[in-house]
Scaffold this active site. Structure first.
Site: not given
Length: 214
Positions: A6, A85, A133, A194-195
């Site tokens: 993402n 999300h 998550e 993501a990061s």
């Protein structure tokens, strides 16, 4: 194993990351998908990378200014979408509508949830997958499979009890291949991150590391 990257709204190069994802995907049995900003979906899909939207709205064609139309997302090359999300939470009725909209457009759906109870509720909507998550771990670099492994195994059990056909992914803090393997050991069939890629100095190397043990 399904790996969904993402890109959120990070200041990264979505095309370069998608090209890297497409290349790395050829070296592994895992599927690597990229979820860019809506305006970048077409460019990302053109790289050959498996492309997901970050969200679609529970709407059809019509007077819905500002909505993300599932058909538009599909027409631009996406094959699936994230929904709900932690940074874009929706009401249950809206999630249900978005799942229906995505299915109408032929998009796979991954509904995010914070905990096993929410995973069960999400699974009842009939998506292709749910992703657990814990919000407190998102972006920390501490993987959920290490910080709270029970939440992953409990989420798998919760989804199985509602609809055994729904896949379960996990996310939050996933950054290494070891994290991906641990998620699989706990019963997850995919991961969200993501990061770990979008903010990496070398996204290609980060992607290669994620799938190397698979």
């Amino acid at each position: 194993m399904f790996v969904l990257v993402n890109l959120k709204a990070y200041p990264c190069d979505p095309v370069a990351i998608a090209e890297a994802a497409a290349d790395v995907a050829e070296t592994t049995p895992a599927t690597i998908a990229v979820a860019p900003q809506p305006a970048d979906i077409g460019r990302v899909a053109d790289t050959g990378a498996t492309t997901y939207a970050q969200h679609v709205s529970p709407t059809e064609h019509g007077s819905h200014t500002g909505s993300v139309l599932a058909e538009s997302v599909a027409d631009n090359g996406a094959v699936g979408t994230l929904l709900n999300h932690s940074e874009h939470r929706r009401r249950l009725a809206d999630i249900d509508g978005s799942v229906a909209a995505a299915e109408r457009a032929g998009l796979d759906t991954v509904v995010c949830a914070n905990n096993p109870a929410q995973v069960a509720a999400a699974a009842a909507l009939g998506p292709d997958a749910v992703a657990v998550e814990p919000p407190a771990l998102i972006g920390t670099g501490t993987p959920v499979s290490q910080a709270d492994p029970d939440i992953v195994s409990d989420a798998v059990a919760a989804a199985e009890a509602v609809d055994p056909s729904v896949d379960v992914y996990c996310g939050a803090g996933i950054t290494t291949g070891e994290d991906v393997v641990s998620a699989g050991d706990l019963g997850a069939s995919g991961v969200l991150l993501a990061s770990g890629v979008a903010k990496a100095d070398d996204p290609r190397a980060a992607l290669a590391d994620l799938v190397a043990p698979l």
